[in-house]
Scaffold this motif. Structure first.
Motif, short mmCIF file in Angstrom:
data_model
loop_
_atom_site.label_atom_id
_atom_site.label_comp_id
_atom_site.label_asym_id
_atom_site.label_seq_id
_atom_site.Cartn_x
_atom_site.Cartn_y
_atom_site.Cartn_z
N HIS A 237 0.82 -1.20 0.00
CA HIS A 237 0.00 0.00 0.00
C HIS A 237 0.86 1.27 0.00
O HIS A 237 0.65 2.17 -0.79
CB HIS A 237 -0.92 0.00 1.21
CG HIS A 237 -1.71 1.26 1.34
ND1 HIS A 237 -2.92 1.45 0.71
CD2 HIS A 237 -1.45 2.42 1.99
CE1 HIS A 237 -3.36 2.66 0.97
NE2 HIS A 237 -2.50 3.27 1.75
N VAL A 241 1.89 0.58 -4.55
CA VAL A 241 0.62 1.16 -5.01
C VAL A 241 0.72 2.68 -5.14
O VAL A 241 0.27 3.26 -6.13
CB VAL A 241 -0.53 0.76 -4.04
CG1 VAL A 241 -1.80 1.51 -4.39
CG2 VAL A 241 -0.76 -0.74 -4.12
N ALA A 245 0.40 4.75 -8.57
CA ALA A 245 -0.60 5.81 -8.69
C ALA A 245 0.08 7.10 -9.15
O ALA A 245 -0.42 7.81 -10.02
CB ALA A 245 -1.30 6.02 -7.34
N TYR A 249 -0.44 9.48 -12.60
CA TYR A 249 -0.64 10.93 -12.68
C TYR A 249 0.53 11.63 -13.39
O TYR A 249 0.42 12.75 -13.83
CB TYR A 249 -0.84 11.51 -11.28
CG TYR A 249 -2.06 10.93 -10.59
CD1 TYR A 249 -3.27 10.82 -11.27
CD2 TYR A 249 -2.00 10.50 -9.27
CE1 TYR A 249 -4.38 10.28 -10.66
CE2 TYR A 249 -3.11 9.96 -8.65
CZ TYR A 249 -4.31 9.85 -9.33
OH TYR A 249 -5.39 9.32 -8.76
N LEU B 82 -9.39 10.60 -1.64
CA LEU B 82 -8.61 9.99 -2.73
C LEU B 82 -7.71 8.93 -2.08
O LEU B 82 -6.79 9.27 -1.36
CB LEU B 82 -7.76 11.05 -3.44
CG LEU B 82 -6.83 10.51 -4.54
CD1 LEU B 82 -7.64 9.93 -5.69
CD2 LEU B 82 -5.90 11.61 -5.05
N SER B 84 -6.00 4.69 -2.22
CA SER B 84 -5.71 3.52 -3.04
C SER B 84 -6.58 2.33 -2.61
O SER B 84 -6.64 1.33 -3.29
CB SER B 84 -4.23 3.16 -2.93
OG SER B 84 -3.87 3.06 -1.59
N VAL B 104 -10.63 6.89 -6.39
CA VAL B 104 -9.62 5.85 -6.14
C VAL B 104 -8.34 6.19 -6.89
O VAL B 104 -8.36 6.52 -8.08
CB VAL B 104 -10.16 4.46 -6.56
CG1 VAL B 104 -9.07 3.41 -6.42
CG2 VAL B 104 -11.36 4.08 -5.70
N LYS B 105 -7.24 6.13 -6.13
CA LYS B 105 -5.92 6.44 -6.70
C LYS B 105 -5.58 5.45 -7.79
O LYS B 105 -5.79 4.24 -7.62
CB LYS B 105 -4.85 6.31 -5.61
CG LYS B 105 -4.41 7.62 -5.02
CD LYS B 105 -3.30 7.38 -4.04
CE LYS B 105 -3.28 8.47 -2.99
NZ LYS B 105 -2.35 8.19 -1.91
#
Lengths: 431, 166
Positions: A237, A241, A245, A249, B82, B84, B104-105
């Motif tokens: 996490h 992740v 993420a 972006y 926001l 994950s 959601v990321k």
């Protein structure tokens, strides 16, 4: 466990009852055989010494007054009740004399075994069923011992003497045998039970304790695996992740800078960052894979696994690592797993909390005990609860697991101010 | 009209790329980026954003508690979560804390832009995954005969606006 003990006791009691019953049956048989022997000897004695010498031609002829002496002698003999009835037979099956006067002089058909006794001094005895014709008078007197004894009268003529004896003595004998044997047998069985029962209780307690220990070990192993999974999820996490993420972006921004009016230099730097991000996450995922699928610790695998673990974990923090593990060290699988787990916990704590510049890992055994040491030159266990075995969940669980297998775990401050994690446990683990 | 956006995320990388990404949009301007809950409360007071994009997992005090504090202190402020992760508990807790939406990321960047704009207009932005979860939670709650109506987005301001719907 209680059920097993109850079962054991019940079986013992059943065995006790069966043996007692068997003893009673046996005692009765022995008493009967002995009684028949006694009856034969008694019958022969009365026939030869008392009755037959008083039978002569006059008695045989049934002359009046001829049996007076015989009547008196037999009446005396029968007075105590041990001899119930007496009959004296001639070879033709005629009753020469009997205490049941209504039968005197009558003739009955004799059995072959009785006929065979004429001309001998032999005797037979049996428990009489009293169903023969001649037994009309004895029926209703219950069980009697029936004796036939061959004898010769005063004139040397063969006669058969028949007597009915009471079974009282036989019953008395059986009682004596039962009274002398049953307490002995029952007593020794009870004694055996008394000796064996505490043994069974202590054995069952030991089994119970071993089961409880195994359950503890199992629970701690499950907890450890749960903690490990949670840590892996957290690592995923917070690491992979978030990075991916970020990449999601980053790429649209990069795309815009690739447009004709975009800034190529920014696009280049974003691309570099994206590449570095992907590379970093490949390494992170590979490290997580090792956690999910632990290394092979068979043979010299443990030394290699410890080396790989230490370098992988230390790489990010530029820690200097010194490893002291005998490359030829081989341990039983469970022991190797536990040793590896301790090293991993220690190394992770150093990397995460110690702020150290160097770390030393030592894994040694003297044959009976394994010793694991992870020492750093960082800030020391100090007041941070995270590094005391009481405060850190992973360490607490490890402490419990080591206690389960008869070992111990210590976290202490080194002379140099750093932290030492020290564990010691048997090579051959309990449970 | 330009929407003033403030970011709250403890991951430096995510904060940085989001600032860069949102800065590309003409109608959005990033007025601040905080790394934890206390900093976010402090920052909102000074930068006065229209919309706060809030990470759920923050060190010490989590994003849900931060959202609760922010919506209490600034009732007109729109907070969009926001994260994950996306679970029924997180959705329910966020809603109860006063968040107007849940994104959601890792979903496409367009969904993030769209979500911030929807929130600024007073709508309820939910990512596809969060919207599906909401509907399923709401349906099963209604079937069990004990729907927590107050916590359902429909009871507070219409159905969640899925990304892509205007």
């Amino acid at each position: 466990m209680r059920a097993a003990l109850v079962r054991f006791t019940m079986l013992s009691v059943v065995a006790l009852v069966l043996l007692t019953v068997a003893t009673l049956v046996l005692a009765e048989r022995i008493a009967r055989a002995k009684a028949l022997d006694d009856a034969r000897i008694q019958g022969m004695g009365i026939a030869n010494r008392l009755a037959a010498p008083l039978v002569d031609a006059r008695v045989r002829a049934g002359e009046p007054g001829a049996t007076d002496q015989l009547d008196t002698v037999m009446a005396n003999r029968m007075r105590d009740g041990s001899v119930r009835h007496v009959k004296i037979w001639d070879q033709d099956g005629r009753l020469i004399w009997t205490d049941q006067t209504e039968l005197a002089g009558r003739t009955f058909e004799l059995d072959d075994d009785v006929t065979a006794l004429f001309g001998t001094r032999d005797a037979t005895a049996e428990l009489s069923d009293l169903e023969r014709e001649e037994n009309v008078a004895e029926q209703g007197e219950g069980e009697l011992l029936e004796v036939y004894a061959g004898a010769f009268d005063a004139d040397g003529v063969p006669v058969v003497f028949e007597a009915y004896l009471s079974t009282e003595r036989m019953e008395e004998n059986a009682r004596t045998i039962v009274l002398s044997f049953v307490p002995l047998i029952v007593g020794s069985l009870v004694l055996l039970l008394l000796v064996v029962l505490p043994l069974a209780v202590s054995l069952s307690r030991r089994v119970q304790r071993a089961q409880a220990e195994r359950a503890d070990l199992m629970r701690h192993a499950v907890l450890a695996s749960e903690i490990e999974r949670r840590r892996i999820a957290e690592d995923l996490h917070h690491g992979v992740v978030q990075d991916l993420a970020g990449l999601v972006y980053t790429l649209p921004t990069l795309g815009r800078h690739l447009e004709p009016d975009g800034d190529r230099a920014i696009a280049r730097s974003l691309l570099d960052r994206a590449t570095e991000l992907v590379q970093r996450n490949v390494v992170a995922l590979r490290s997580l894979m090792t956690d999910i699928y632990p290394p092979d610790l068979e043979g010299d695998g443990l030394a290699r696994a410890v080396e790989q673990l230490a370098h992988t974990e230390a790489a990010a923090t530029r820690l200097r690592v010194e490893i002291d593990v005998d490359p030829g060290l081989t341990l039983p699988p469970d022991t190797a797993q536990l040793a590896y787990r301790i090293v991993r916990e220690g190394v992770r704590n150093v990397v995460k909390h110690a702020g150290a510049t160097s770390m030393r890992i030592a894994l040694t055994t003297d044959g009976a005990q394994v010793q694991v040491r992870v020492v750093d030159d960082g800030v020391g266990p100090g007041d941070r609860p995270g590094l005391s075995p009481e405060g850190h969940l992973g360490l607490r669980l490890l402490t419990d697991t080591l206690r389960d297998v008869g070992g111990r775990l210590e976290v202490r401050r080194t002379d140099g101010g750093g932290t030492e994690l020290f564990a010691r446990f048997p090579v051959s683990m309990a449970g | 009209m330009v929407t003033r956006v403030m970011l709250v995320d403890d991951h430096r990388l995510v904060r940085e790329v989001l600032v860069e990404l949102l800065s590309q949009e003409q109608d959005l301007t990033v007025v601040g980026a905080a790394a934890d809950a206390p900093e976010s409360v402090e920052m909102v007071r000074t930068v006065l954003p229209d919309v706060v994009v809030m990470d759920v997992h923050l060190p010490e005090v989590d994003g849900i508690a931060a959202t609760r504090a922010l919506t209490r202190l600034h009732p007109t402020l729109k907070v969009v979560m926001l994260s994950s992760s996306c679970s029924p508990t997180l959705l329910k807790d966020s809603d109860e804390a006063g968040a107007c939406g849940y994104l959601v990321k890792g979903d496409p960047a367009d969904e993030l832009f769209h979500g911030i704009r929807t929130a600024a207009r007073g709508g309820r932005p939910f990512s596809t995954q969060a919207a599906a979860l909401w509907r399923s939670m709401h349906d099963s709650g209604a079937r069990q005969g004990a729907p927590k109506v107050r916590s359902a987005p429909s009871a507070r301001g219409g159905a969640p606006d899925s990304p892509g719907e205007e």
